[in-house]
Design a protein around this motif. Structure first.
Motif, PDB file in Angstrom:
ATOM      1  N   ALA A   1       0.819  -1.209   0.000  1.00  0.00           N
ATOM      2  CA  ALA A   1       0.000   0.000   0.000  1.00  0.00           C
ATOM      3  C   ALA A   1       0.860   1.268   0.000  1.00  0.00           C
ATOM      4  O   ALA A   1       0.800   2.060  -0.934  1.00  0.00           O
ATOM      5  CB  ALA A   1      -0.935  -0.005   1.206  1.00  0.00           C
ATOM      6  N   VAL A   2       1.645   1.469   1.053  1.00  0.00           N
ATOM      7  CA  VAL A   2       2.455   2.679   1.171  1.00  0.00           C
ATOM      8  C   VAL A   2       3.920   2.280   1.306  1.00  0.00           C
ATOM      9  O   VAL A   2       4.274   1.477   2.157  1.00  0.00           O
ATOM     10  CB  VAL A   2       2.056   3.520   2.402  1.00  0.00           C
ATOM     11  CG1 VAL A   2       2.797   4.858   2.384  1.00  0.00           C
ATOM     12  CG2 VAL A   2       0.565   3.750   2.441  1.00  0.00           C
TER      13      VAL A   2
ATOM     14  N   ARG B   1       7.980   3.724   1.535  1.00  0.00           N
ATOM     15  CA  ARG B   1       8.823   4.897   1.801  1.00  0.00           C
ATOM     16  C   ARG B   1      10.288   4.515   1.650  1.00  0.00           C
ATOM     17  O   ARG B   1      10.700   3.476   2.167  1.00  0.00           O
ATOM     18  CB  ARG B   1       8.579   5.431   3.223  1.00  0.00           C
ATOM     19  CG  ARG B   1       7.150   5.866   3.471  1.00  0.00           C
ATOM     20  CD  ARG B   1       6.967   6.363   4.891  1.00  0.00           C
ATOM     21  NE  ARG B   1       7.752   7.549   5.156  1.00  0.00           N
ATOM     22  CZ  ARG B   1       7.346   8.793   4.915  1.00  0.00           C
ATOM     23  NH1 ARG B   1       6.159   9.007   4.405  1.00  0.00           N
ATOM     24  NH2 ARG B   1       8.129   9.819   5.191  1.00  0.00           N
TER      25      ARG B   1
ATOM     26  N   THR C   1      14.473   6.193   1.579  1.00  0.00           N
ATOM     27  CA  THR C   1      15.369   7.313   1.872  1.00  0.00           C
ATOM     28  C   THR C   1      16.752   6.961   1.354  1.00  0.00           C
ATOM     29  O   THR C   1      17.196   5.826   1.527  1.00  0.00           O
ATOM     30  CB  THR C   1      15.442   7.542   3.400  1.00  0.00           C
ATOM     31  OG1 THR C   1      14.220   8.091   3.847  1.00  0.00           O
ATOM     32  CG2 THR C   1      16.570   8.489   3.763  1.00  0.00           C
TER      33      THR C   1
ATOM     34  N   ILE D   1       1.248   3.797  -3.288  1.00  0.00           N
ATOM     35  CA  ILE D   1       1.777   5.155  -3.185  1.00  0.00           C
ATOM     36  C   ILE D   1       3.190   5.053  -2.620  1.00  0.00           C
ATOM     37  O   ILE D   1       3.393   4.412  -1.587  1.00  0.00           O
ATOM     38  CB  ILE D   1       0.914   6.032  -2.244  1.00  0.00           C
ATOM     39  CG1 ILE D   1      -0.551   6.014  -2.660  1.00  0.00           C
ATOM     40  CG2 ILE D   1       1.445   7.455  -2.224  1.00  0.00           C
ATOM     41  CD1 ILE D   1      -1.469   6.689  -1.642  1.00  0.00           C
ATOM     42  N   ALA D   2       4.144   5.671  -3.290  1.00  0.00           N
ATOM     43  CA  ALA D   2       5.523   5.637  -2.792  1.00  0.00           C
ATOM     44  C   ALA D   2       6.010   7.045  -2.500  1.00  0.00           C
ATOM     45  O   ALA D   2       5.683   7.990  -3.217  1.00  0.00           O
ATOM     46  CB  ALA D   2       6.445   4.970  -3.810  1.00  0.00           C
ATOM     47  N   HIS D   3       6.770   7.155  -1.427  1.00  0.00           N
ATOM     48  CA  HIS D   3       7.395   8.424  -1.030  1.00  0.00           C
ATOM     49  C   HIS D   3       8.904   8.201  -1.048  1.00  0.00           C
ATOM     50  O   HIS D   3       9.406   7.309  -0.373  1.00  0.00           O
ATOM     51  CB  HIS D   3       6.928   8.811   0.372  1.00  0.00           C
ATOM     52  CG  HIS D   3       7.508  10.099   0.885  1.00  0.00           C
ATOM     53  ND1 HIS D   3       8.720  10.163   1.539  1.00  0.00           N
ATOM     54  CD2 HIS D   3       7.050  11.366   0.825  1.00  0.00           C
ATOM     55  CE1 HIS D   3       8.964  11.433   1.869  1.00  0.00           C
ATOM     56  NE2 HIS D   3       7.976  12.173   1.450  1.00  0.00           N
TER      57      HIS D   3
ATOM     58  N   GLU E   1      12.707   9.897  -0.691  1.00  0.00           N
ATOM     59  CA  GLU E   1      13.518  11.026  -0.229  1.00  0.00           C
ATOM     60  C   GLU E   1      14.934  10.873  -0.779  1.00  0.00           C
ATOM     61  O   GLU E   1      15.518   9.795  -0.695  1.00  0.00           O
ATOM     62  CB  GLU E   1      13.581  11.049   1.304  1.00  0.00           C
ATOM     63  CG  GLU E   1      14.451  12.178   1.863  1.00  0.00           C
ATOM     64  CD  GLU E   1      14.660  12.071   3.378  1.00  0.00           C
ATOM     65  OE1 GLU E   1      14.744  10.941   3.896  1.00  0.00           O
ATOM     66  OE2 GLU E   1      14.739  13.126   4.030  1.00  0.00           O
TER      67      GLU E   1
ATOM     68  N   LYS F   1      17.244   3.758   3.691  1.00  0.00           N
ATOM     69  CA  LYS F   1      16.135   3.187   4.451  1.00  0.00           C
ATOM     70  C   LYS F   1      15.001   2.846   3.506  1.00  0.00           C
ATOM     71  O   LYS F   1      14.833   3.511   2.484  1.00  0.00           O
ATOM     72  CB  LYS F   1      15.582   4.204   5.466  1.00  0.00           C
ATOM     73  CG  LYS F   1      16.476   4.531   6.611  1.00  0.00           C
ATOM     74  CD  LYS F   1      15.733   5.479   7.540  1.00  0.00           C
ATOM     75  CE  LYS F   1      16.681   6.122   8.529  1.00  0.00           C
ATOM     76  NZ  LYS F   1      15.989   7.124   9.345  1.00  0.00           N
TER      77      LYS F   1
ATOM     78  N   GLU G   1      10.706   1.203   3.766  1.00  0.00           N
ATOM     79  CA  GLU G   1       9.604   0.604   4.510  1.00  0.00           C
ATOM     80  C   GLU G   1       8.493   0.307   3.520  1.00  0.00           C
ATOM     81  O   GLU G   1       8.170   1.132   2.672  1.00  0.00           O
ATOM     82  CB  GLU G   1       9.087   1.575   5.575  1.00  0.00           C
ATOM     83  CG  GLU G   1       7.909   1.000   6.333  1.00  0.00           C
ATOM     84  CD  GLU G   1       7.201   2.015   7.217  1.00  0.00           C
ATOM     85  OE1 GLU G   1       7.792   2.418   8.225  1.00  0.00           O
ATOM     86  OE2 GLU G   1       6.059   2.382   6.890  1.00  0.00           O
TER      87      GLU G   1
ATOM     88  N   ALA H   1       4.543  -0.963   3.661  1.00  0.00           N
ATOM     89  CA  ALA H   1       3.378  -1.335   4.456  1.00  0.00           C
ATOM     90  C   ALA H   1       2.314  -1.880   3.522  1.00  0.00           C
ATOM     91  O   ALA H   1       2.027  -1.286   2.480  1.00  0.00           O
ATOM     92  CB  ALA H   1       2.834  -0.122   5.213  1.00  0.00           C
ATOM     93  N   GLY H   2       1.752  -3.017   3.875  1.00  0.00           N
ATOM     94  CA  GLY H   2       0.670  -3.602   3.092  1.00  0.00           C
ATOM     95  C   GLY H   2      -0.513  -3.937   3.975  1.00  0.00           C
ATOM     96  O   GLY H   2      -0.506  -3.615   5.170  1.00  0.00           O
TER      97      GLY H   2
ATOM     98  N   GLY I   1       0.798  -6.657   6.615  1.00  0.00           N
ATOM     99  CA  GLY I   1       2.058  -6.577   7.336  1.00  0.00           C
ATOM    100  C   GLY I   1       2.944  -5.459   6.846  1.00  0.00           C
ATOM    101  O   GLY I   1       2.532  -4.653   5.997  1.00  0.00           O
ATOM    102  N   LEU I   2       4.148  -5.394   7.407  1.00  0.00           N
ATOM    103  CA  LEU I   2       5.054  -4.285   7.119  1.00  0.00           C
ATOM    104  C   LEU I   2       6.489  -4.797   7.187  1.00  0.00           C
ATOM    105  O   LEU I   2       6.821  -5.609   8.057  1.00  0.00           O
ATOM    106  CB  LEU I   2       4.808  -3.198   8.169  1.00  0.00           C
ATOM    107  CG  LEU I   2       5.622  -1.909   8.140  1.00  0.00           C
ATOM    108  CD1 LEU I   2       4.761  -0.773   8.700  1.00  0.00           C
ATOM    109  CD2 LEU I   2       6.886  -2.008   8.964  1.00  0.00           C
TER     110      LEU I   2
ATOM    111  N   GLU J   1      10.641  -3.272   7.099  1.00  0.00           N
ATOM    112  CA  GLU J   1      11.417  -2.040   7.145  1.00  0.00           C
ATOM    113  C   GLU J   1      12.896  -2.367   7.209  1.00  0.00           C
ATOM    114  O   GLU J   1      13.294  -3.441   7.673  1.00  0.00           O
ATOM    115  CB  GLU J   1      11.006  -1.170   8.338  1.00  0.00           C
ATOM    116  CG  GLU J   1      11.235  -1.823   9.678  1.00  0.00           C
ATOM    117  CD  GLU J   1      10.826  -0.943  10.857  1.00  0.00           C
ATOM    118  OE1 GLU J   1      10.243   0.127  10.640  1.00  0.00           O
ATOM    119  OE2 GLU J   1      11.097  -1.350  11.996  1.00  0.00           O
TER     120      GLU J   1
END
Lengths: 330, 332
Positions: free
Chosen positions: B144-145, B147, B149, B220-222, B224, B236, B238, B240-241, B244-245, B247
């Motif tokens: 889902a999301v 992230r 870095t 959606i990806a963020h 940095e 880094k 992470e 998330a689905g 589960g997640l 990282e």
């Protein structure tokens, strides 16, 4: 100085239990009692904290100097106006309301009746946040260029996902805290908001993931992840973080990092037990002090409205697929 | 046995050269750089011959492979000339500075019928390969999301070329293109990109970007990217689905931390995490490329992959410049 008489209106929001616990421990407060339109919930809460349950909100308002309102988001407006008309000061749970019109009506009513309206933004009272602001104000990282923020959590369920009562899902729930911190830190207002918002975790009608990009009047840009993306098995409820990039360095804040890691064979889970300061206590003490000393509150209704506006702009941006300028047109 | 010539003897040229030295089926035989002394220095360390002239290099019939490690704007020129000379080619990321250059390289590679790969080494970093493996196996349920870095201090290089935006494209094209490729590899095609950065500020030796990508799958990806992080190179991610997640941080997932009381500059050093593996990712990447040549199979990173990663980066730059989201594909 006589103790400030305080009551709690509604235990719909879970934070009511933390606030009630704080009130029972404050010497400068007389925790008069509570009222709740859900009588069963009110009865249990009154029993839990050993305090009076008033039959209705008006009876409670007659007995206090100030109230804490922890009703469902959409009901803040009615209860706040009732309190203002009764001449009582208000500490209202965030988000201040679900529409700009409601938030403005709350601000106007409190102004008309000359009572204080404080928005419950406890993160401003976090010692880590206070220290962060000192570093930035002292110029320790030069000029701020950008902020990467998160306020992630688990889906709270209940009325939080009932859009009539909550006004939205993860985005309205988790935008306002960090936007308030950003405004406070930067001394600048959000000028534009872009957002990607969806329901991807729980496969339902409410939003549970949100990624906002906010540009401030002073040119600083920021992102904020508001997602309810922590799995049930996550070792804590969620987080509030800000990584601040400046012309001369960075500050990394993980507000709730003061934890002891706990591995338990009882629960077969890993948990983080927080030993950080109680920021709810600090916030309520500040509210009580402003009431006792008859001075303006440190976090205003206007602050609550400005933060809400960013969340509403995010929903609009996600709907039209374009950045949205602030202030929003009414 | 593949005889390799390295073009561009900067930091990455040396890394590639040392990797070929370790291989059983490849050998670095030539190093070219427009700076004679740099070419000679690196060539000597590899027992290879130094060149400053590309035409003279191409005259050598025993060279099978050209490995392009020049600054980005020169990738196309060397890649196209090498392809036309019938050499197998690998080029460093980003594939090129423009989509036009990427397209031209793809067309030339098709005509030449040789092996051509873009060096997206992140796919060979074990933590990123493992993460994709876990995600593909359903470790987080439906993603889902996401992230990521990446970044550290400002990189120094020949002619300060990273500092020339027209050449390097800043952090969005040069640095977080690593993440763009990994994200595309793991989550499929991107639908639109929105980004903010410091491109328009033109502050010397300063770049930072926050990029939001919406994928066709809904993810959606963020992302940095920073050249302003003084704590040392940081990576880094992470994911998330709905079930589960996962990282990762290179600051904590490191079996070694080296912290010197005093460094050469007589200053306290920053603790440096080290994460050694038996074969380094650059070796794995180049070994894959060489093996593809020897066995006549297609590399796992296609020229199209190289172009699509550039496209996401250019979309991010355009978004930062215009203030608007940019829909993909920018080109067909």
């Amino acid at each position: 100085m006589s103790a400030v008489k305080i009551g709690i209106m509604s235990f719909a929001h879970l934070h009511a239990y933390s606030y009630a616990d704080c009130l029972t421990r404050m010497e400068e407060v007389k925790f008069v009692g509570i009222a709740d339109d859900n009588l069963e919930r009110g009865r249990k809460a009154a029993e839990q904290f050993g305090i009076a349950l008033f039959p209705n909100y008006h009876a409670l308002l007659d007995a206090v100097d100030a109230v804490i309102i922890t009703a469902e988001n959409a009901r803040h407006v009615d209860l706040t106006i009732a309190a203002a008309e009764a001449g009582k000061h208000v500490l209202c749970e965030k988000p201040l309301a679900t529409t700009i019109r409601d938030a403005q009506a709350m601000i106007d009513a409190c102004k008309t009746h000359k009572v204080s309206l404080m928005t419950a933004f406890p993160c401003r009272f976090s010692p880590a946040m206070v220290k962060l602001k000192e570093h930035v104000d002292a110029g320790d990282i030069g000029n701020v260029l950008a902020i990467k923020g998160t306020n992630r959590g688990k889906c709270p369920g209940g009325w939080f996902v009932d859009l009539e009562k909550s006004g939205g899902g993860a985005v309205i729930d988790h935008t306002v805290h960090v936007v308030d911190l950003m405004r406070w830190l930067l001394r600048s207002e959000p000028a534009e908001v872009y957002a990607e918002i969806s329901n991807l975790m729980h496969h339902a009608a409410y939003d549970d993931v949100g990624l906002l990009t906010i540009t401030f009047d002073n040119g600083v840009f920021a992102t904020l992840d508001t997602s309810w993306s922590r799995p049930e098995s996550y070792p804590t409820w969620g987080d509030v973080t800000m990584d601040i990039t400046g012309t001369n360095g960075m500050i990394f804040m993980d507000m709730f990092a003061q934890n002891i890691v706990q591995y338990s064979d009882e629960t077969m889970r890993t948990q983080w037990s927080n030993w950080g300061s109680n920021i709810d206590y600090a916030m309520i003490a500040d509210f009580v002090s402003s009431v006792a000393n008859n001075v303006p509150v440190s976090v205003t209704g206007e602050d609550g409205l400005r933060a809400l506006e960013v969340a509403l702009a995010a929903y609009k941006s996600s709907e039209i697929g374009e950045p949205v300028k602030l202030p929003l047109e009414q | 046995m593949q005889h390799v010539a390295i073009v561009g003897a900067g930091g990455m040229g040396g890394v590639h050269g040392r990797a070929y030295r370790e291989m059983l089926n490849a050998q670095p035989v030539a190093v070219m750089d427009i700076r004679r002394e740099v070419a000679e220095f690196v060539a000597k360390s590899l027992d290879a011959e130094a060149y400053t002239d590309f035409d003279r290099l191409l005259e050598r019939k025993d060279i099978d492979v050209i490995d392009v490690c020049t600054p980005t704007p020169w990738h196309k020129e060397y890649v196209v000339r090498a392809l036309r000379a019938g050499k197998h080619v690998i080029t460093e990321k980003p594939m090129a500075r423009t989509l036009e250059d990427c397209k031209e390289m793809i067309q030339e590679a098709e005509k030449a019928g040789v092996t051509f790969m873009v060096a997206h080494v992140l796919r060979f970093f074990p933590e990123f390969a493992k993460a994709k493996e876990l995600i593909d196996a359903g470790a987080v349920g439906r993603p889902a999301v996401v992230r990521t870095t990446r970044g550290g201090r400002y990189p120094s290089a020949w002619s300060d070329w990273f500092g020339n935006f027209e050449w390097s494209g800043g952090v969005m094209l040069d640095l977080i293109i690593h993440d763009f490729d990994w994200l595309r590899w793991t989550f499929g095609e991107a639908e639109r990109v929105f980004a903010k950065g410091l491109v328009d500020r033109r502050i010397e030796h300063t770049d930072y970007a926050l990029v939001t990508i919406r994928f066709k799958s809904g993810v959606i990806a963020h992302v940095e990217g920073t050249w302003l992080n003084p704590t040392g190179f940081t990576v880094k991610f992470e994911v998330a689905g709905d079930r589960g997640l996962i990282e990762f941080s290179n600051k904590t997932s490191a079996p070694l931390i080296v912290a010197q009381t005093k460094t050469d500059e007589e200053k306290p050093g920053v603790p440096i995490p080290e994460s050694p593996t038996l074969k380094n990712p650059y070796f794995q990447e180049l070994q894959h490329f060489i093996d593809c040549i020897e066995t006549g199979t297609k590399p796992m990173i296609t020229p199209e992959d190289g172009m699509r990663a550039v496209e996401i980066a250019l979309a991010a730059i355009e978004s930062a410049n215009t203030g608007k989201p940019v829909s993909l594909p920018m080109t067909n």
